[in-house]
Design an enzyme around this catalytic site. Structure first.
Site, PDB file in Angstrom:
ATOM      1  N   SER A  37      -3.522  11.250  -3.270  1.00  0.00           N
ATOM      2  CA  SER A  37      -2.687  10.107  -3.642  1.00  0.00           C
ATOM      3  C   SER A  37      -2.383  10.017  -5.134  1.00  0.00           C
ATOM      4  CB  SER A  37      -3.330   8.811  -3.158  1.00  0.00           C
ATOM      5  OG  SER A  37      -4.634   8.675  -3.691  1.00  0.00           O
TER       6      SER A  37
ATOM      7  N   HIS B 210       0.013  10.224   2.489  1.00  0.00           N
ATOM      8  CA  HIS B 210       1.173  10.549   1.650  1.00  0.00           C
ATOM      9  C   HIS B 210       1.931  11.761   2.157  1.00  0.00           C
ATOM     10  CE1 HIS B 210       0.211   7.582  -1.409  1.00  0.00           C
ATOM     11  NE2 HIS B 210      -1.048   7.883  -1.145  1.00  0.00           N
TER      12      HIS B 210
ATOM     13  N   LYS C 127       3.494   3.496   3.819  1.00  0.00           N
ATOM     14  CA  LYS C 127       4.071   4.263   2.706  1.00  0.00           C
ATOM     15  C   LYS C 127       5.464   4.752   3.107  1.00  0.00           C
ATOM     16  CE  LYS C 127      -0.234   4.391   0.543  1.00  0.00           C
ATOM     17  NZ  LYS C 127      -1.615   4.812   0.585  1.00  0.00           N
TER      18      LYS C 127
HETATM   19  C1  LIG Z   1      -2.800   4.113   0.618  1.00  0.00           C
HETATM   20  C2  LIG Z   1      -3.836   4.980   1.187  1.00  0.00           C
HETATM   21  C3  LIG Z   1      -4.661   4.513   2.208  1.00  0.00           C
HETATM   22  C4  LIG Z   1      -4.651   3.082   2.659  1.00  0.00           C
HETATM   23  O1  LIG Z   1      -3.504   2.775   3.366  1.00  0.00           O
HETATM   24  P1  LIG Z   1      -2.979   1.278   3.423  1.00  0.00           P
HETATM   25  O2  LIG Z   1      -2.124   1.240   4.617  1.00  0.00           O
HETATM   26  O3  LIG Z   1      -2.246   1.038   2.142  1.00  0.00           O
HETATM   27  O4  LIG Z   1      -4.187   0.397   3.541  1.00  0.00           O
HETATM   28  C5  LIG Z   1      -5.555   5.402   2.772  1.00  0.00           C
HETATM   29  N1  LIG Z   1      -5.641   6.675   2.356  1.00  0.00           N
HETATM   30  C6  LIG Z   1      -4.870   7.145   1.358  1.00  0.00           C
HETATM   31  C7  LIG Z   1      -4.997   8.567   0.934  1.00  0.00           C
HETATM   32  C8  LIG Z   1      -3.950   6.310   0.734  1.00  0.00           C
HETATM   33  O5  LIG Z   1      -3.208   6.758  -0.264  1.00  0.00           O
END
Ligand SMILES: *Cc1c(COP(=O)(O)O)cnc(C)c1O
Length: 406
Positions: free
Chosen positions: A181, A209, A240
């Site tokens: 991330s 991602h 995302k």
């Molecule tokens: C953003 C993210 C999460 C959490 O996801 P949300 O839906 O925002 O709670 C989990 N793992 C990774 C690698 C992330 O970047």
């Protein structure tokens, strides 16, 4: 009491680590309004520009009309409404998995799933750069946690050997991310699959991602490499590239049945609003269309264009192949200053600091979206090059070469 917090807050400020919220006065998009100013937005994970898409909004509004706003109960009591079921069917079909389970967030998926998979008799192997949700899930499970240096297959192998020798009856669970991330680089998935097979381990891959960005119809890294069936536990988020909110796990029917019975963050919380499930289903269906695939290819055109404009970007790894482009600065204050200068030029690029990344590894985290115009990409590339070279480049380069920056 309050004095104690004041002192702690002062300590954060002294280290340039204090954070505060910024009010956004508009919907997400390639331009957003930040305290009355319009800025080109390179800070969101809305990689396909779906967060404010009419198709998703229409699906959410229709679901509100038919199912109301709140789900009213937890999933296992009476909160599983038709949109939740439709979403799980859509995720499983899209990911070509036997079954799927939707959570309120990706964070909830991680902290619910890992403790359901592992107990204190087991071992979890975690990449050093794993997201906080995976770290928290691993800790919460009570399992022995072995952290391996980022993408370091040799270290992971020796940890696995150790576990096989010292804790032969323990379940072995390898946890990593498809796209990291804060660095935007990819896991060496083919090699990880080989290792997990050799050591009879379970592989959990967080595709937060990667979905929407990589693989045919945005099905993620495992799909791009044809390794979907080798990943035992596929995790992802709907918040995302899919532009909505929520997390998911997909895998075998027995895995999903087990999580339905054991994942505490799934069981002991009210079901997500049905409108969010309907919007996420619309996003997944969109990804499956020719238009959705075209949107994903537009994202890639924008990524490639930005990389062309920033040939000497001080990124962390040559494996950077995603919509996340880190510009490593090192010093926390310097990263904040560079972000502020960009903001003065109308560009919103966040400075990422400890504890999100290691101390002394502060960076700008640029995220590209299909919603950006080519002109916006060019503007960022030109501005960043000018600012970084004139004010920050040599120092940042010096810090990096002395090993401080990364
Ligand atoms: C953003 C993210 C999460 C959490 O996801 P949300 O839906 O925002 O709670 C989990 N793992 C990774 C690698 C992330 O970047």
């Amino acid at each position: 009491m309050s004095d104690l917090f004041q002192e702690q807050l002062q300590a954060l400020r002294a280290q340039s680590l204090h954070r505060k919220l910024r009010e956004i006065g508009s919907a997400q998009g390639s331009e957003i309004e930040v305290v009355g100013r319009h800025l080109v937005n390179f800070s969101s994970n809305d990689y396909l520009g779906l967060a404010n898409d009419p198709l998703l909004k229409k699906a959410a509004i229709a679901a509100i009309e038919n199912f109301g706003v709140g789900a009213g109960a937890s999933r296992l009591v009476s909160g599983t409404q038709s949109p939740h079921v439709a979403l799980e069917v859509a995720i499983a079909k899209w990911k070509r998995a036997p079954a799927a389970l939707a959570f309120s967030s990706g964070y909830a998926a991680a902290v619910g799933t890992l403790p359901a998979l592992a107990s204190k008799r087991d071992v979890i192997f975690l990449d050093k750069l794993s997201h906080a949700s995976l770290v928290d899930g691993a800790r919460l499970s009570g399992a022995t946690v072995r952290v391996f240096p980022h993408n370091h297959l040799g270290k992971l192998e020796s940890h696995l050997e150790w576990a096989q020798r010292e804790m032969p009856d323990a379940r072995r669970i390898v946890v990593t991310e498809a796209v990291f991330s804060m660095d935007g680089d990819q896991a060496p998935l083919g090699e990880l699959v080989e290792l997990k097979k050799r050591f009879d381990a379970i592989l959990l891959l967080d595709e937060a991602h990667a979905v929407g960005v990589l693989g045919p119809h945005g099905r993620g890294l495992a799909a791009e490499l044809g390794l979907e069936r080798q990943v035992d536990v596929q995790m992802g988020t709907l918040s995302k590239a899919l532009g909505v909110s929520g997390g998911y796990i997909c895998g075998s029917r027995s895995l999903i049945d087990w999580l339905t019975n054991r994942a505490r963050s799934f069981i002991f919380t009210t079901a997500p609003p049905p409108a969010l499930a309907a919007a996420a289903t619309a996003a997944i269906e969109f990804l499956g269309t020719a238009e959705g695939e075209e949107r994903r290819l537009t994202l890639w055109k924008r990524i490639v264009r930005l990389l062309e404009k920033l040939p000497a970007a001080p990124t962390t790894s040559s494996r950077t192949k995603s919509a996340i482009i880190p510009w490593i600065v090192g010093d926390e204050q310097r990263a904040l200053d560079l972000a502020r200068s960009l903001q003065q030029e109308g560009l919103l690029v966040p400075a990422i600091r400890y504890p999100t990344v290691a101390r002394g590894a502060a960076r700008l985290r640029i995220t590209v979206s299909a919603a950006h115009t080519e002109a916006q990409i060019v503007q960022l590339g030109d501005t960043l090059r000018r600012l970084a070279v004139s004010d920050y480049g040599p120092v940042a380069a010096e810090r990096r070469s002395s090993g401080v920056g990364t």
